[in-house]
Design an enzyme around this catalytic site. Structure first.
Site, PDB file in Angstrom:
ATOM      1  N   SER A 126       0.820  -1.172  -0.131  1.00 47.53           N
ATOM      2  CA  SER A 126       0.078  -0.081  -0.099  1.00 47.53           C
ATOM      3  C   SER A 126       0.724   1.209   0.075  1.00 47.53           C
ATOM      4  O   SER A 126       1.985   1.269   0.380  1.00 47.53           O
ATOM      5  CB  SER A 126      -0.983  -0.198   1.305  1.00 47.53           C
ATOM      6  OG  SER A 126      -1.409   1.219   1.479  1.00 47.53           O
ATOM      7  N   TYR A 151      -2.017  -1.521  11.020  1.00 49.12           N
ATOM      8  CA  TYR A 151      -2.354  -2.166   9.500  1.00 49.12           C
ATOM      9  C   TYR A 151      -1.299  -1.649   8.803  1.00 49.12           C
ATOM     10  O   TYR A 151      -0.620  -2.562   7.855  1.00 49.12           O
ATOM     11  CB  TYR A 151      -3.660  -1.367   8.794  1.00 49.12           C
ATOM     12  CG  TYR A 151      -3.827  -1.693   7.543  1.00 49.12           C
ATOM     13  CD1 TYR A 151      -4.128  -2.922   6.957  1.00 49.12           C
ATOM     14  CD2 TYR A 151      -3.670  -0.599   6.492  1.00 49.12           C
ATOM     15  CE1 TYR A 151      -4.260  -2.928   5.576  1.00 49.12           C
ATOM     16  CE2 TYR A 151      -3.466  -0.718   5.092  1.00 49.12           C
ATOM     17  CZ  TYR A 151      -3.846  -2.070   4.756  1.00 49.12           C
ATOM     18  OH  TYR A 151      -3.950  -2.137   3.352  1.00 49.12           O
ATOM     19  N   LYS A 155       2.078  -4.089   6.302  1.00 51.99           N
ATOM     20  CA  LYS A 155       2.412  -3.841   5.187  1.00 51.99           C
ATOM     21  C   LYS A 155       3.811  -3.793   4.967  1.00 51.99           C
ATOM     22  O   LYS A 155       4.585  -4.322   4.166  1.00 51.99           O
ATOM     23  CB  LYS A 155       1.649  -2.700   4.478  1.00 51.99           C
ATOM     24  CG  LYS A 155       0.182  -3.036   4.237  1.00 51.99           C
ATOM     25  CD  LYS A 155      -0.044  -4.298   3.459  1.00 51.99           C
ATOM     26  CE  LYS A 155      -1.704  -4.642   3.480  1.00 51.99           C
ATOM     27  NZ  LYS A 155      -1.687  -6.072   2.731  1.00 51.99           N
TER      28      LYS A 155
HETATM   29  P1  NAD Z   1     -11.214  -7.012   1.111  1.00 49.98           P
HETATM   30  O1  NAD Z   1     -11.162  -7.157   2.446  1.00 49.98           O
HETATM   31  O2  NAD Z   1     -12.263  -6.895   0.070  1.00 49.98           O
HETATM   32  O3  NAD Z   1     -10.401  -8.469   0.517  1.00 49.98           O
HETATM   33  C1  NAD Z   1      -9.544  -9.138   1.345  1.00 49.98           C
HETATM   34  C2  NAD Z   1     -10.206 -10.938   1.352  1.00 49.98           C
HETATM   35  O4  NAD Z   1      -9.264 -11.841   2.036  1.00 49.98           O
HETATM   36  C3  NAD Z   1     -11.621 -10.936   1.748  1.00 49.98           C
HETATM   37  O5  NAD Z   1     -12.444 -11.413   0.739  1.00 49.98           O
HETATM   38  C4  NAD Z   1     -11.370 -11.713   3.172  1.00 49.98           C
HETATM   39  O6  NAD Z   1     -12.699 -12.500   3.334  1.00 49.98           O
HETATM   40  C5  NAD Z   1     -10.171 -12.530   2.957  1.00 49.98           C
HETATM   41  N1  NAD Z   1      -9.349 -12.674   4.254  1.00 49.98           N
HETATM   42  C6  NAD Z   1      -8.943 -12.058   5.095  1.00 49.98           C
HETATM   43  N2  NAD Z   1      -8.134 -12.327   5.859  1.00 49.98           N
HETATM   44  C7  NAD Z   1      -8.216 -13.964   5.514  1.00 49.98           C
HETATM   45  C8  NAD Z   1      -7.518 -15.095   6.096  1.00 49.98           C
HETATM   46  N3  NAD Z   1      -6.968 -15.132   7.329  1.00 49.98           N
HETATM   47  N4  NAD Z   1      -7.499 -16.199   5.468  1.00 49.98           N
HETATM   48  C9  NAD Z   1      -8.459 -16.380   4.310  1.00 49.98           C
HETATM   49  N5  NAD Z   1      -8.993 -15.106   3.773  1.00 49.98           N
HETATM   50  C10 NAD Z   1      -8.921 -14.121   4.182  1.00 49.98           C
HETATM   51  O7  NAD Z   1      -9.861  -6.171   0.581  1.00 49.98           O
HETATM   52  P2  NAD Z   1      -9.241  -5.414  -0.491  1.00 49.98           P
HETATM   53  O8  NAD Z   1      -9.757  -4.222  -0.649  1.00 49.98           O
HETATM   54  O9  NAD Z   1      -9.610  -6.320  -1.495  1.00 49.98           O
HETATM   55  O10 NAD Z   1      -7.708  -5.667  -0.442  1.00 49.98           O
HETATM   56  C11 NAD Z   1      -6.955  -6.731  -0.892  1.00 49.98           C
HETATM   57  C12 NAD Z   1      -5.736  -6.474  -0.413  1.00 49.98           C
HETATM   58  O11 NAD Z   1      -5.045  -5.213  -1.031  1.00 49.98           O
HETATM   59  C13 NAD Z   1      -5.369  -6.328   1.012  1.00 49.98           C
HETATM   60  O12 NAD Z   1      -3.996  -6.985   1.589  1.00 49.98           O
HETATM   61  C14 NAD Z   1      -5.382  -4.879   1.419  1.00 49.98           C
HETATM   62  O13 NAD Z   1      -4.412  -4.566   2.405  1.00 49.98           O
HETATM   63  C15 NAD Z   1      -4.673  -4.419   0.227  1.00 49.98           C
HETATM   64  N6  NAD Z   1      -4.650  -2.854  -0.172  1.00 49.98           N
HETATM   65  C16 NAD Z   1      -6.016  -2.622  -0.283  1.00 49.98           C
HETATM   66  C17 NAD Z   1      -6.386  -1.063  -0.488  1.00 49.98           C
HETATM   67  C18 NAD Z   1      -7.616  -0.620  -0.838  1.00 49.98           C
HETATM   68  O14 NAD Z   1      -7.984   0.584  -0.795  1.00 49.98           O
HETATM   69  N7  NAD Z   1      -8.755  -1.385  -0.906  1.00 49.98           N
HETATM   70  C19 NAD Z   1      -5.289  -0.242  -0.760  1.00 49.98           C
HETATM   71  C20 NAD Z   1      -3.860  -0.588  -0.574  1.00 49.98           C
HETATM   72  C21 NAD Z   1      -3.695  -2.132  -0.241  1.00 49.98           C
HETATM   73  C1  WQD Z   2      -9.563   9.351   0.864  1.00 47.41           C
HETATM   74  C2  WQD Z   2      -9.802  11.054   1.076  1.00 47.41           C
HETATM   75  C3  WQD Z   2     -10.192  11.735   3.482  1.00 47.41           C
HETATM   76  C4  WQD Z   2     -13.823   9.489   3.743  1.00 47.41           C
HETATM   77  C5  WQD Z   2      -6.921   4.697   2.923  1.00 47.41           C
HETATM   78  C6  WQD Z   2      -5.715   3.956   3.912  1.00 47.41           C
HETATM   79  C7  WQD Z   2      -4.780   3.457   3.015  1.00 47.41           C
HETATM   80  C8  WQD Z   2      -5.327   2.930   1.710  1.00 47.41           C
HETATM   81  C9  WQD Z   2      -6.353   3.465   1.058  1.00 47.41           C
HETATM   82  C10 WQD Z   2      -5.116   0.512   2.177  1.00 47.41           C
HETATM   83  C11 WQD Z   2      -9.036  11.417   2.360  1.00 47.41           C
HETATM   84  C12 WQD Z   2     -11.125  11.835   2.565  1.00 47.41           C
HETATM   85  C13 WQD Z   2     -12.805  10.096   3.477  1.00 47.41           C
HETATM   86  C14 WQD Z   2     -14.769  10.577   4.175  1.00 47.41           C
HETATM   87  C15 WQD Z   2     -13.593  12.587   3.422  1.00 47.41           C
HETATM   88  N1  WQD Z   2      -5.652   1.367   2.092  1.00 47.41           N
HETATM   89  N2  WQD Z   2     -12.402  11.209   3.221  1.00 47.41           N
HETATM   90  N3  WQD Z   2     -14.618  11.965   3.872  1.00 47.41           N
HETATM   91  O1  WQD Z   2      -7.245   7.821   3.591  1.00 47.41           O
HETATM   92  O2  WQD Z   2      -6.189   8.012   1.120  1.00 47.41           O
HETATM   93  O3  WQD Z   2      -6.446   5.796   2.338  1.00 47.41           O
HETATM   94  O4  WQD Z   2      -7.202   3.802   1.757  1.00 47.41           O
HETATM   95  O5  WQD Z   2      -3.703   0.045   2.092  1.00 47.41           O
HETATM   96  O6  WQD Z   2      -3.873   2.604   3.878  1.00 47.41           O
HETATM   97  O7  WQD Z   2      -5.675   4.752   4.810  1.00 47.41           O
HETATM   98  O8  WQD Z   2      -8.431   6.604   1.644  1.00 47.41           O
HETATM   99  O9  WQD Z   2     -10.697   6.549   1.096  1.00 47.41           O
HETATM  100  O10 WQD Z   2     -10.376   6.691   3.393  1.00 47.41           O
HETATM  101  O11 WQD Z   2      -9.877   8.571   2.107  1.00 47.41           O
HETATM  102  O12 WQD Z   2     -13.372  13.699   3.314  1.00 47.41           O
HETATM  103  O13 WQD Z   2     -15.951  10.000   4.559  1.00 47.41           O
HETATM  104  O14 WQD Z   2     -11.170  11.362   1.462  1.00 47.41           O
HETATM  105  O15 WQD Z   2      -9.936  12.564   4.572  1.00 47.41           O
HETATM  106  O16 WQD Z   2      -8.529  12.638   2.054  1.00 47.41           O
HETATM  107  P1  WQD Z   2      -7.106   7.220   2.237  1.00 47.41           P
HETATM  108  P2  WQD Z   2      -9.776   7.347   2.249  1.00 47.41           P
END
Ligand code: NAD
Ligand code: WQD
Length: 343
Positions: A126, A151, A155
């Site tokens: 991330s 969290y 990562k």
């Molecule tokens: P998500 O929660 O939708 O998907 C994760 C999936 O993993 C879920 O279906 C959950 O049921 C499964 N899971 C969790 N723990 C498990 C375990 N112990 N065993 C088996 N299955 C398990 O999340 P996402 O948004 O699709 O994110 C996917 C990956 O990307 C994650 O590692 C997250 O940290 C990373 N990531 C997400 C974002 C984002 O904004 N969505 C941003 C950066 C990184």
């Molecule tokens: C985006 C912008 C908020 C909600 C998060 C995690 C990061 C990564 C991505 C996993 C920010 C603003 C939000 C609301 C708002 N995930 N906001 N009103 O914070 O960039 O990142 O998701 O790895 O680790 O921290 O994403 O979508 O929460 O926010 O004004 O109700 O929207 O302040 O500026 P963020 P976000």
């Protein structure tokens, strides 16, 4: 492409995982999913099948269970690669439940690394590892900052563990992909993001507000040193993120002589403020959004957007969908799930 290659996708029924399964199947890969359904639903399998005409093999178990992970790999010695999405991902929850996050995110990764039957791994990292970077856009060489949350720490630690293994196991190849802000849904609206409870992220909060499920969107802070005072992020369509995984996998499979551990940013390279996202949503969907400016959210940074040159060149991949298209797809998905009674 690689029609017979078998790929394990952990967390493959989750948000980014399910879109990646679609992208993989569309390129002819055979996909096996492990997901414990802790943050997803079995219906997602149906959505994937509707889009691709194919149902991935599915195993429902917890990756923290070492015995089951070992059993799985023993029975799947022919895996070409692993894409590891499974993790807990709510930043705020991780502050309240650090043990859950360290246990789920790190034990799952350790079990996979110690028992895996493939030598190629893609890890979901991330942009959170950069914190507030000193320079924008953020390149992969920017220093990582001390994580603000457990969290984020999982990562950083996850990346370090994989890097250490790559140092001693030269046949093992891994790529960490640092996602910026994935948004949107598959154009068919058969799969999308399904937040449980109140969404923490901006786009699901916007769509739930527009559909009438939430009263008003709070814009967190209008006193940031940006053009309109609201914070800036790099919002990337989830299908662009999914396609980048296929590109990264192909790079690992081709296996040319190069570093066996690599890191790539996945973003569009463009930053948009919260107000710009709101206006783009209103323009592309024709929906009026009720919002109110409130104070900053604790832990938020001012601005983050990716330098994408490395991914563009080395992965031969580029995000191609616009913010408008992404927001429109998120809206189409929201309208669809509101009509469904099973969700
Ligand atoms: P998500 O929660 O939708 O998907 C994760 C999936 O993993 C879920 O279906 C959950 O049921 C499964 N899971 C969790 N723990 C498990 C375990 N112990 N065993 C088996 N299955 C398990 O999340 P996402 O948004 O699709 O994110 C996917 C990956 O990307 C994650 O590692 C997250 O940290 C990373 N990531 C997400 C974002 C984002 O904004 N969505 C941003 C950066 C990184
Ligand atoms: C985006 C912008 C908020 C909600 C998060 C995690 C990061 C990564 C991505 C996993 C920010 C603003 C939000 C609301 C708002 N995930 N906001 N009103 O914070 O960039 O990142 O998701 O790895 O680790 O921290 O994403 O979508 O929460 O926010 O004004 O109700 O929207 O302040 O500026 P963020 P976000």
């Amino acid at each position: 492409m690689n029609p017979s290659k078998k790929i394990l996708v952990t967390g493959g029924l989750g948000y980014i995982g399910s879109h990646t399964v679609v992208a993989l199947q569309e390129k002819g890969f055979r996909v096996v999913v492990i997901d414990n359904l802790s943050n997803s639903s079995l219906d997602v399998l149906g959505g994937i099948t509707k889009i691709t005409g194919e149902t991935p093999a599915f195993y429902s178990f917890d990756l923290r269970n070492k015995e089951q992970v070992g059993e799985f790999f023993k029975n799947n010695m022919d895996l070409e690669g692993i894409i590891h999405f499974a993790a807990s991902k709510a930043v705020g929850e991780s502050v309240k439940m650090p043990l859950l996050y360290y246990e789920n995110n790190l034990c799952s990764l350790l079990n996979i690394l110690s028992l895996q039957s493939s030598s190629k791994l893609i890890f979901s990292s991330s942009c959170t590892v950069y914190g507030q970077a000193d320079e924008l856009p953020i390149s992969e060489n920017a220093p990582t900052k001390k994580a603000e949350s457990p969290y984020g720490n999982t990562k950083q630690i996850g990346e370090e563990i994989i890097k250490d293994i790559c140092k001693i196991e030269k046949d093992f190849k891994a790529i960490s992909l640092r996602y910026f802000n994935p948004i949107g849904a598959h154009a068919s609206a058969e799969i999308g993001e399904l937040p449980i409870g109140t969404p923490q992220n901006l786009v699901p909060f916007i769509t739930q507000t527009a559909i009438g499920q939430r009263k008003q969107l709070a814009v967190f802070g209008e006193d940031y040193p940006t053009n309109d005072g609201t914070a800036i992020r790099d919002y990337i369509h989830v299908m662009d993120v999914a396609e980048a995984h296929v590109a990264a996998l192909n790079r690992l499979i081709k296996g040319k002589e190069r570093d066996n551990y690599e890191v790539f940013n996945l973003g569009t390279g463009e930053g948009n403020s919260v107000l710009e996202v709101i206006h783009s949503f209103e323009k592309s969907t024709g929906q009026k959004l009720s919002y109110k400016i409130e104070g900053r959210r604790e832990g938020d940074i001012t601005a983050a957007y990716a330098d994408t040159k490395k991914a563009n060149k080395e992965l031969n991949w580029k995000a191609k969908r616009s913010l408008d298209v992404a927001l429109k797809s998120a809206w189409k998905w929201q309208e669809k799930i509101n009509k469904r009674e099973d969700l």
